[in-house]
Design a protein around this motif. Structure first.
Motif, mmCIF file in Angstrom:
data_model
loop_
_atom_site.group_PDB
_atom_site.id
_atom_site.type_symbol
_atom_site.label_atom_id
_atom_site.label_comp_id
_atom_site.label_asym_id
_atom_site.label_seq_id
_atom_site.Cartn_x
_atom_site.Cartn_y
_atom_site.Cartn_z
ATOM 1 N N SER A 1 -21.224 34.964 -2.118
ATOM 2 C CA SER A 1 -22.197 34.158 -2.877
ATOM 3 C C SER A 1 -21.599 33.710 -4.208
ATOM 4 C CB SER A 1 -23.492 34.947 -3.099
ATOM 5 O OG SER A 1 -23.208 36.165 -3.752
ATOM 6 N N LYS B 1 -19.106 30.912 -3.386
ATOM 7 C CA LYS B 1 -19.788 29.653 -3.050
ATOM 8 C C LYS B 1 -20.294 28.950 -4.301
ATOM 9 C CE LYS B 1 -21.161 29.918 1.752
ATOM 10 N NZ LYS B 1 -21.931 30.683 2.708
ATOM 11 N N LYS B 2 -20.741 29.729 -5.275
ATOM 12 C CA LYS B 2 -21.274 29.126 -6.505
ATOM 13 C C LYS B 2 -20.152 28.658 -7.431
ATOM 14 C CE LYS B 2 -24.184 29.939 -10.545
ATOM 15 N NZ LYS B 2 -25.002 30.895 -11.299
#
Length: 385
Positions: free
Chosen positions: A121, A124-125
């Motif tokens: 996560s 991805k950010k």
């Protein structure tokens, strides 16, 4: 057995549980020579790239630092990034004090290479944000591995996948580090595949606690003590007893009955080999070993390949060491490869279930924090220099 602590400035202490050997370590020496004297390497080079490590306090983040030091990676500057929780702590590395900074959208100004190991996560950010700023990101999570156009790279296997990615070109890029099981498997299978073309591969893995992170290693250690003392084992990380037991890998099970770890081996092999037709099946098992994964690999070939030729090919393969002593019944073990760079291969034998020399069985062991993660990422960064 106390977890080693990393040397930190002032009164802050950052504890990383049992990742190397059960001795107290400071970050500067190589963990492979934990009891030997060492020379502090000075990797600071004015013309080197500026490097950021994202997730520096985690198991792989720590290993990034060890590998950069071991390999004298020439960096101009080093930025250590982590969550808000760790920000402000000071870490001593290669005789210098660094303040750990909180990872934000502004962290990548003037960063040439960012090594990411902070979970999917976070990647991805922040991965695309870093790329937009002109940074080349080497990502250790599974976030981008199967994305079209993003290279999935093992330097000894498919360096050509990185063609066109250049440092200081003003263009950022994302490069994905494969799954640890895939890297360890393909380091041994690829040299044989180049010679005789693998048409089918059956992999059974025996995966260590370290693949599930520092907390899993702590739980295995705690459970071992509890079971030996006749107590109920503490099962927080895994749903069942891990000490003196083994079980199917803890990745989520998919609708086809395979778990995510098994399907990573299937899909990533096809992408790395650039071969949609190769048949791959896998069974991944968690075993009560602290560090380093083992894999039993059965290979079926398009053209014949005898075991003596295979042994010779593997003996000359970069990043591979052969441990194959039939007389002494000595073959690769996780302990042989713990804290080592090379992947070890042995049990090299003709598959008696196949006619002719169309099949081989091999047994492979590799340190999944090192070659399976941090070392592979740093080697990718080295290819950019």
């Amino acid at each position: 057995m106390k977890p080693p602590t990393l040397s930190l400035h002032h009164h802050h202490r950052l504890t990383i549980p049992f990742l190397h050997r059960p001795t107290s370590i400071s970050l500067s020496p190589s963990p492979r020579v934990s009891n030997a004297p060492f020379t502090v390497r000075m990797s600071l080079k004015e013309d080197g790239p500026s490097v950021a490590i994202v997730g520096v306090t985690g198991a792989v983040g720590q290993e990034f630092l060890s590998v950069l030091s071991d390999r004298d990676f020439p960096y101009r500057s080093l930025k250590l990034l982590a969550s808000k929780r760790s920000a402000g702590k000071t870490l001593t590395y290669e005789n210098r004090n660094y303040t750990i900074e909180e990872l934000t959208e502004n962290s990548f100004h003037d960063v040439d290479i960012a090594l990411f190991s902070a979970g999917g996560s976070i990647s991805k950010k922040f991965g695309p944000i870093a790329v937009e700023k002109g940074t080349i990101v080497v990502d250790n999570s599974s976030a981008f591995r199967m994305d079209e156009g993003i290279p999935l790279v093992i330097p000894e296997v498919n360096p050509e996948a990185m063609e066109g990615i250049k440092l200081k070109s003003g263009k950022g890029a994302l490069i994905a580090n494969p799954n640890c099981s895939t890297i360890i498997c393909l380091m041994a299978a690829t040299p044989l595949h180049r010679r005789a073309k693998v048409t089918r591969m059956v992999v059974s893995t025996y995966q260590a606690a370290s693949g599930a992170g520092a907390a899993a290693m702590e739980e295995l250690e705690q459970q071992t003590r509890e079971v030996l003392e006749g107590k109920e084992p503490t099962c927080k990380i895994f749903k069942q007893q891990y000490a003196f037991n083994l079980f199917s890998h803890n990745a989520p099970v998919l609708s086809n009955g395979y778990n995510e770890e098994e399907m990573k081996l299937v899909k990533e092999t096809r992408k790395i080999w650039n071969n949609k037709d190769v048949k791959v099946t896998a069974t991944c098992i968690r075993v009560p070993v602290m560090r380093a994964h083992a894999e039993s690999v059965n290979l079926q070939f398009k053209t014949p390949l005898d075991e003596n030729t295979a042994r010779e090919i593997l003996s000359n393969a970069p990043g591979v060491v052969v441990i194959d002593d039939r007389a002494a019944n000595y073959f690769p073990t996780p302990l042989d490869v713990s804290n080592k760079d090379d992947v070890a291969v042995g049990r090299i034998r003709q598959d008696v279930s196949q006619d002719g020399n169309y099949g081989l069985d091999i047994f492979v062991c590799g340190d999944q924090i090192r070659k399976g993660a941090a070392l592979n990422a740093v080697q990718i960064a080295e290819m950019l220099l």
